[in-house]
Enzyme design. Structure first.
Site, PDB file in Angstrom:
ATOM      1  N   LYS A 127      47.840  42.480  31.960  1.00 21.18           N
ATOM      2  CA  LYS A 127      48.925  41.655  32.534  1.00 21.18           C
ATOM      3  C   LYS A 127      48.812  40.226  32.010  1.00 21.18           C
ATOM      4  O   LYS A 127      49.802  39.643  31.561  1.00 21.18           O
ATOM      5  CB  LYS A 127      48.809  41.653  34.052  1.00 21.18           C
ATOM      6  CG  LYS A 127      49.680  40.617  34.763  1.00 21.18           C
ATOM      7  CD  LYS A 127      49.582  40.668  36.270  1.00 21.18           C
ATOM      8  CE  LYS A 127      48.455  39.884  36.829  1.00 21.18           C
ATOM      9  NZ  LYS A 127      48.621  38.421  36.909  1.00 21.18           N
ATOM     10  N   ASN A 128      47.590  39.675  32.027  1.00 20.09           N
ATOM     11  CA  ASN A 128      47.442  38.248  31.714  1.00 20.09           C
ATOM     12  C   ASN A 128      47.414  37.951  30.223  1.00 20.09           C
ATOM     13  O   ASN A 128      47.312  36.794  29.829  1.00 20.09           O
ATOM     14  CB  ASN A 128      46.206  37.680  32.423  1.00 20.09           C
ATOM     15  CG  ASN A 128      46.439  37.606  33.933  1.00 20.09           C
ATOM     16  OD1 ASN A 128      47.563  37.788  34.406  1.00 20.09           O
ATOM     17  ND2 ASN A 128      45.384  37.379  34.681  1.00 20.09           N
ATOM     18  N   ARG A 175      52.222  43.945  41.742  1.00 17.03           N
ATOM     19  CA  ARG A 175      52.488  42.911  40.730  1.00 17.03           C
ATOM     20  C   ARG A 175      51.509  43.054  39.568  1.00 17.03           C
ATOM     21  O   ARG A 175      51.816  42.717  38.440  1.00 17.03           O
ATOM     22  CB  ARG A 175      52.316  41.518  41.343  1.00 17.03           C
ATOM     23  CG  ARG A 175      53.359  41.156  42.363  1.00 17.03           C
ATOM     24  CD  ARG A 175      53.226  39.708  42.739  1.00 17.03           C
ATOM     25  NE  ARG A 175      52.986  38.908  41.544  1.00 17.03           N
ATOM     26  CZ  ARG A 175      52.550  37.657  41.586  1.00 17.03           C
ATOM     27  NH1 ARG A 175      52.289  37.080  42.728  1.00 17.03           N
ATOM     28  NH2 ARG A 175      52.355  36.976  40.478  1.00 17.03           N
ATOM     29  N   CYS A 228      50.213  29.152  45.834  1.00 12.89           N
ATOM     30  CA  CYS A 228      50.219  30.554  46.246  1.00 12.89           C
ATOM     31  C   CYS A 228      49.055  30.702  47.215  1.00 12.89           C
ATOM     32  O   CYS A 228      48.361  29.739  47.529  1.00 12.89           O
ATOM     33  CB  CYS A 228      50.084  31.476  45.046  1.00 12.89           C
ATOM     34  SG  CYS A 228      48.439  31.483  44.376  1.00 12.89           S
ATOM     35  N   ASP A 243      38.821  36.635  39.004  1.00 13.64           N
ATOM     36  CA  ASP A 243      39.695  37.768  39.352  1.00 13.64           C
ATOM     37  C   ASP A 243      38.912  39.025  39.724  1.00 13.64           C
ATOM     38  O   ASP A 243      39.509  40.026  40.121  1.00 13.64           O
ATOM     39  CB  ASP A 243      40.637  38.087  38.188  1.00 13.64           C
ATOM     40  CG  ASP A 243      41.668  36.985  38.005  1.00 13.64           C
ATOM     41  OD1 ASP A 243      42.351  36.983  36.965  1.00 13.64           O
ATOM     42  OD2 ASP A 243      41.760  36.108  38.879  1.00 13.64           O
ATOM     43  N   ARG A 298      47.443  25.384  42.866  1.00 12.80           N
ATOM     44  CA  ARG A 298      47.821  25.805  41.505  1.00 12.80           C
ATOM     45  C   ARG A 298      48.704  24.757  40.799  1.00 12.80           C
ATOM     46  O   ARG A 298      49.797  25.029  40.371  1.00 12.80           O
ATOM     47  CB  ARG A 298      48.529  27.155  41.536  1.00 12.80           C
ATOM     48  CG  ARG A 298      47.866  28.243  42.343  1.00 12.80           C
ATOM     49  CD  ARG A 298      46.599  28.801  41.743  1.00 12.80           C
ATOM     50  NE  ARG A 298      46.787  29.511  40.514  1.00 12.80           N
ATOM     51  CZ  ARG A 298      47.109  30.807  40.419  1.00 12.80           C
ATOM     52  NH1 ARG A 298      47.345  31.492  41.509  1.00 12.80           N
ATOM     53  NH2 ARG A 298      47.223  31.388  39.244  1.00 12.80           N
TER      54      ARG A 298
HETATM   55  C1  EPZ Z   1      45.122  32.324  35.117  1.00 11.18           C
HETATM   56  O1  EPZ Z   1      45.763  31.541  36.098  1.00 11.18           O
HETATM   57  C2  EPZ Z   1      45.332  33.773  35.535  1.00 11.18           C
HETATM   58  N1  EPZ Z   1      46.768  34.074  35.531  1.00 11.18           N
HETATM   59  C3  EPZ Z   1      44.736  33.997  36.926  1.00 11.18           C
HETATM   60  O2  EPZ Z   1      44.894  35.370  37.245  1.00 11.18           O
HETATM   61  C4  EPZ Z   1      43.241  33.664  36.856  1.00 11.18           C
HETATM   62  O3  EPZ Z   1      42.688  33.815  38.145  1.00 11.18           O
HETATM   63  C5  EPZ Z   1      43.062  32.226  36.368  1.00 11.18           C
HETATM   64  O4  EPZ Z   1      43.714  32.054  35.099  1.00 11.18           O
HETATM   65  C6  EPZ Z   1      41.591  31.852  36.206  1.00 11.18           C
HETATM   66  O5  EPZ Z   1      40.979  32.723  35.300  1.00 11.18           O
HETATM   67  C7  EPZ Z   1      47.388  34.330  34.349  1.00 11.18           C
HETATM   68  O6  EPZ Z   1      46.791  34.287  33.289  1.00 11.18           O
HETATM   69  C8  EPZ Z   1      48.855  34.656  34.417  1.00 11.18           C
HETATM   70  P1  EPZ Z   1      43.940  28.084  35.617  1.00 11.18           P
HETATM   71  P2  EPZ Z   1      46.009  29.965  35.826  1.00 11.18           P
HETATM   72  O7  EPZ Z   1      45.001  27.158  35.122  1.00 11.18           O
HETATM   73  O8  EPZ Z   1      46.143  29.718  34.386  1.00 11.18           O
HETATM   74  C9  EPZ Z   1      43.297  24.137  38.219  1.00 11.18           C
HETATM   75  C10 EPZ Z   1      45.521  37.183  38.564  1.00 11.18           C
HETATM   76  O9  EPZ Z   1      45.040  37.620  39.605  1.00 11.18           O
HETATM   77  N2  EPZ Z   1      44.420  23.569  37.430  1.00 11.18           N
HETATM   78  O10 EPZ Z   1      42.915  28.575  34.651  1.00 11.18           O
HETATM   79  O11 EPZ Z   1      47.068  29.517  36.759  1.00 11.18           O
HETATM   80  C11 EPZ Z   1      43.739  25.304  39.080  1.00 11.18           C
HETATM   81  O12 EPZ Z   1      44.231  24.849  40.318  1.00 11.18           O
HETATM   82  C12 EPZ Z   1      45.693  35.703  38.395  1.00 11.18           C
HETATM   83  O13 EPZ Z   1      45.888  37.881  37.579  1.00 11.18           O
HETATM   84  C13 EPZ Z   1      44.836  22.252  37.675  1.00 11.18           C
HETATM   85  O14 EPZ Z   1      44.289  21.587  38.553  1.00 11.18           O
HETATM   86  O15 EPZ Z   1      44.623  29.349  36.299  1.00 11.18           O
HETATM   87  C14 EPZ Z   1      42.444  26.089  39.235  1.00 11.18           C
HETATM   88  O16 EPZ Z   1      41.669  25.505  40.264  1.00 11.18           O
HETATM   89  C15 EPZ Z   1      45.310  34.953  39.651  1.00 11.18           C
HETATM   90  N3  EPZ Z   1      45.859  21.745  36.937  1.00 11.18           N
HETATM   91  C16 EPZ Z   1      41.741  25.873  37.892  1.00 11.18           C
HETATM   92  O17 EPZ Z   1      42.356  24.700  37.319  1.00 11.18           O
HETATM   93  C17 EPZ Z   1      46.493  22.465  35.947  1.00 11.18           C
HETATM   94  O18 EPZ Z   1      47.408  21.929  35.289  1.00 11.18           O
HETATM   95  C18 EPZ Z   1      41.891  27.029  36.903  1.00 11.18           C
HETATM   96  O19 EPZ Z   1      43.253  27.402  36.889  1.00 11.18           O
HETATM   97  C19 EPZ Z   1      46.050  23.788  35.706  1.00 11.18           C
HETATM   98  C20 EPZ Z   1      45.016  24.312  36.450  1.00 11.18           C
END
Ligand code: EPZ
Length: 421
Positions: free
Chosen positions: A22-23, A400, A116, A308, A121
């Site tokens: 998915k990701n 999802r 969420c 995850d 996020r």
């Molecule tokens: C990706 O989410 C995945 N989703 C998530 O999978 C996964 O849990 C996550 O990466 C971490 O590995 C997809 O790839 C579609 P991040 P993402 O940006 O990119 C903070 C699932 O279950 N952050 O790596 O949204 C954020 O709040 C999902 O399949 C900021 O502060 O995660 C978090 O604490 C859930 N500002 C950390 O960084 C930003 O601009 C990592 O988030 C971006 C992120």
């Protein structure tokens, strides 16, 4: 709303085929926006999030043809660089259209994804990176609004490792004028899969999979085909399902290569796991002991233990021998499955981002509620060994990210019924 009724007690056995990731599929679908020529994808998983993304792209003017796991996208006639709230609110990954739209069309209006269940996020790093590349980016009435003549290559540094942040900026940089360097880049395998797809489209990218990615912008990209990598989180989820039931299964079309941290923990818990390779495909063979040893985990960016998989390990630790400490360092609120597992009889004490667990002899079936995608999966895993029936409500979260999980588990001997509400 649908629910799943899981009757515990079966020891899983047999073979399961793992779907595309998915990701990886979600950012790669968005990569089609960068090119006026067709992008043909195979091994695309049949998930609700994929359907949502295809709907989002189609309303922008992308021509979408889908036949099973094969999808062909043609963004030759983009007409509407807008991602509306109605679609974005159901799937946060919609933010992944931002970088490609700004790069290709010089403008974009993308609804802020909003938080969420697992956390706020924010997308500030996505915005900061595009601003560094010369785009004017503001937030107006809940939308990220961006405008630029042509993006310029820049040296970008993200304040924290962000997977979709890295993906958005890497896609934007493909059509920028000059070279972009992304420091502190995410190293997840899905970032590498996206980079490989972009390179097959004619992008000039090096360093994907390391924390420093270089992209030299080109004028335009060309037609390409790409096979989506296997889903390492679905793989890990089925490994946990086999582990918790003391089962023995073979996972086809996937490999241990992307899951070293998870495989290591399952080996520590007492499982035997071997990667196999034939001319046809790779697979993983797992044999689990009658009772697991508790294993402590700490989530962190790849290649460390993936957030995850945290919920699924809370399930296996619930009925393992000993005490385990689970530390969640990525998201601020990713323990909601803990209170649901306590309803099943798990012994879990939560203190901030730390959960201390003591394995119990047996879980008892109960009615529980899914709160997010991976939490739902962990409740299914726990239900496989809980005494009696576990009723899992709000399983739209599950659909999802997992393609008919109950059919795949029932084919391995589980007893799961989906009840339409
Ligand atoms: C990706 O989410 C995945 N989703 C998530 O999978 C996964 O849990 C996550 O990466 C971490 O590995 C997809 O790839 C579609 P991040 P993402 O940006 O990119 C903070 C699932 O279950 N952050 O790596 O949204 C954020 O709040 C999902 O399949 C900021 O502060 O995660 C978090 O604490 C859930 N500002 C950390 O960084 C930003 O601009 C990592 O988030 C971006 C992120």
């Amino acid at each position: 709303m649908d629910k799943l009724v899981v009757t515990g007690g079966a020891r899983l056995a047999g073979e399961v085929t793992i779907s595309g990731a998915k990701n990886a599929a979600l950012p790669i679908l968005c990569a089609s926006l960068l090119s006026a020529e067709p992008l043909r994808l195979t091994n695309v998983p049949a998930l609700n999030d994929i359907g949502t993304m295809l709907k989002l792209l189609a309303q922008m003017g992308v021509k979408v043809e889908r036949a099973g796991a094969e999808v062909t996208l043609n963004a030759g006639a983009l007409s509407n660089p807008v991602a509306p709230y109605e679609l974005v609110k159901t799937m946060r990954a919609s933010i992944l259209v931002l970088g490609p739209l700004v790069a290709r069309c010089g403008e974009a209006s993308v609804s802020l994804p909003g938080g969420c269940a697992i956390g706020a996020r924010p997308v500030d790093q996505h915005i900061k990176g595009l601003q560094s590349m010369g785009a004017e980016v503001g937030v107006e009435h809940g939308y990220v609004v961006a405008k630029v003549g042509r993006l310029k290559g820049a040296r970008l540094f993200t304040d924290m490792v962000t997977v979709t942040g890295t993906e958005n900026l890497m896609m934007a940089a493909c059509l920028a004028d000059g070279e972009t360097v992304i420091e502190n880049a995410a190293r997840e395998p899905e970032v590498v899969d996206l980079a490989q797809c972009l390179i097959s489209m004619g992008a000039q990218i090096s360093g994907a999979g390391t924390d420093l990615i270089r992209i030299r912008g080109v004028e335009k990209l060309r037609a390409a085909s790409h096979r989506i990598m296997p889903d390492r989180i679905e793989t890990g989820t089925f490994l946990c399902a086999a582990a918790i039931t003391g089962g023995e299964i073979r996972l086809l079309g996937t490999s241990t290569g992307y899951l070293d941290a998870v495989v290591d923990k399952l080996l520590d818990a007492g499982c035997e796991i071997t990667g196999e390779k034939t001319a046809k495909q790779e697979s993983i063979h797992i044999i689990a002991p009658p009772r697991l040893k508790a294993v402590s985990i700490r989530t962190a960016p790849y290649p460390a233990f993936p957030t995850d998989m945290q919920a699924q390990f809370m399930a296996i630790n619930a009925v393992a021998d000993g005490t385990a400490v689970i530390r969640e360092t990525i998201f601020e609120n990713r323990f909601m499955h803990a209170v649901e597992m306590q309803r099943l009889g798990a012994d879990i004490k939560i203190d901030g981002n730390t959960a201390v667990m003591k394995g119990v002899e047996k879980l008892q079936g109960a009615t529980v509620m899914a709160t997010d995608l991976r939490a739902s999966a962990s409740l299914v895993v726990a239900g496989l060994v809980a005494e009696g029936e576990t009723h899992i409500e709000r399983i739209y979260h599950l659909d999802r990210g997992y393609a008919n999980i109950e059919a795949k588990l029932n084919a391995l001997g589980a007893n799961i019924k989906r009840e339409r509400a």
